[in-house]
Design a protein around this motif. Structure first.
Motif, mmCIF file in Angstrom:
data_model
loop_
_atom_site.group_PDB
_atom_site.id
_atom_site.type_symbol
_atom_site.label_atom_id
_atom_site.label_comp_id
_atom_site.label_asym_id
_atom_site.label_seq_id
_atom_site.Cartn_x
_atom_site.Cartn_y
_atom_site.Cartn_z
ATOM 1 N N VAL A 94 0.252 3.010 -9.237
ATOM 2 C CA VAL A 94 -1.029 3.143 -9.710
ATOM 3 C C VAL A 94 -1.752 1.972 -9.722
ATOM 4 N N GLU A 95 -0.907 0.640 -9.964
ATOM 5 C CA GLU A 95 -1.494 -0.613 -9.894
ATOM 6 C C GLU A 95 -1.798 -1.165 -8.334
ATOM 7 N N ARG A 96 -1.208 -0.518 -7.224
ATOM 8 C CA ARG A 96 -1.368 -0.738 -5.975
ATOM 9 C C ARG A 96 -2.987 -0.239 -5.609
ATOM 10 N N HIS A 97 -3.372 0.821 -6.337
ATOM 11 C CA HIS A 97 -4.441 1.522 -5.812
ATOM 12 C C HIS A 97 -5.629 1.398 -6.588
ATOM 13 N N MET A 98 -5.165 1.154 -8.009
ATOM 14 C CA MET A 98 -6.268 1.104 -9.446
ATOM 15 C C MET A 98 -6.440 -0.221 -9.772
ATOM 16 N N CYS A 113 -9.184 8.753 -8.695
ATOM 17 C CA CYS A 113 -7.753 9.187 -9.042
ATOM 18 C C CYS A 113 -6.942 10.075 -8.124
ATOM 19 N N GLU A 114 -7.765 11.059 -7.571
ATOM 20 C CA GLU A 114 -7.257 12.181 -6.479
ATOM 21 C C GLU A 114 -6.867 11.409 -5.389
ATOM 22 N N ARG A 118 -3.118 11.247 -3.730
ATOM 23 C CA ARG A 118 -2.865 11.612 -2.133
ATOM 24 C C ARG A 118 -2.284 10.377 -1.561
ATOM 25 N N ALA A 119 -2.497 9.339 -1.794
ATOM 26 C CA ALA A 119 -1.948 7.853 -1.243
ATOM 27 C C ALA A 119 -0.411 7.857 -1.560
ATOM 28 N N ALA A 123 5.519 9.267 -5.616
ATOM 29 C CA ALA A 123 5.825 8.303 -6.938
ATOM 30 C C ALA A 123 5.039 9.146 -7.940
ATOM 31 N N LEU A 124 3.850 9.693 -7.630
ATOM 32 C CA LEU A 124 3.198 10.474 -8.349
ATOM 33 C C LEU A 124 3.011 11.888 -8.667
ATOM 34 N N LYS A 125 4.284 12.336 -8.225
ATOM 35 C CA LYS A 125 4.272 13.940 -8.059
ATOM 36 C C LYS A 125 4.179 14.484 -9.458
#
Length: 147
Positions: A94-98, A113-114, A118-119, A123-125
Motif C-alpha cells: 500500500v505504501e508503494r502505491h499510495m 484503490c483498485e 491490481r498492481a 500481497a493484497l488478496k
C-alpha cells in the motif's frame, strides 16, 4: 397502438393502487371489468383475521412455508466484521502505491484503490478497495497529528 414506457409505468402503478383498494370501494361493475381484462391476477387481499382463522381451521402451520435466510440475534444491531491487522507485506504494498496520497493528505478514489489492488494482487488478496481507502484515511489522520 403501443403506449410509451412512461405511460405504461403510470398505468401499472395506478392499477396496483386500484388492486390494493378494498373491493367495497370499487363498484361491482368496475371490479368485474378489471377482472375480465386480466388486471387482477392476484386474488384480492383478505383480512389478517380471516387469514388466521383459515389457518386454524385447516390446521396448517404458516411458518412451514416461510423461508428464513438470515435472522439477526440482536434486532437492530448490524453484525460487524472482525478487524484484521495489516501485515507487513500488505503495508509495504500500500505504501508503494499510495504514499503520495498520504503525504498530500488526500483520500484516494475508488479507481486509485483498485489500481493498487491490481498492481499488488498477491500481497493484497484478502483486502478490497474500501479496506485500502480506510487504511489510507487512517494513515492521513495519523500523519496530520504528527505535523
Amino acid at each position: 397502438m403501443t403506449a410509451s414506457p412512461s405511460t405504461t409505468v403510470y398505468l401499472h402503478q395506478s392499477l396496483l393502487q386500484l388492486r390494493n383498494q378494498p373491493q367495497s370501494l370499487l363498484t361491482n361493475e368496475l371490479w368485474e371489468e378489471l377482472r375480465e381484462l386480466g388486471l387482477f391476477e392476484m386474488p384480492p387481499r383478505i383480512s389478517p383475521l380471516k387469514d388466521a382463522i383459515q389457518h386454524v381451521v385447516s390446521k396448517t402451520d404458516k411458518t412451514c412455508r416461510l423461508e428464513v435466510k438470515y435472522i439477526n440475534a440482536v434486532k437492530g444491531k448490524a453484525t460487524q466484521k472482525k478487524k484484521r491487522p495489516w501485515k507487513q507485506p500488505e503495508v509495504q504494498a500500500v505504501e508503494r502505491h499510495m504514499n503520495r496520497f498520504i503525504t498530500a493528505c488526500t483520500v484516494p478514489a475508488k479507481s486509485d484503490c483498485e489500481r493498487c489492488l491490481r498492481a499488488e494482487p498477491e500481497a493484497l488478496k484478502n483486502r478490497d478497495w474500501q479496506n485500502l481507502k480506510f487504511y489510507v484515511y487512517d494513515r492521513i489522520t495519523a500523519y496530520k497529528k504528527k505535523l
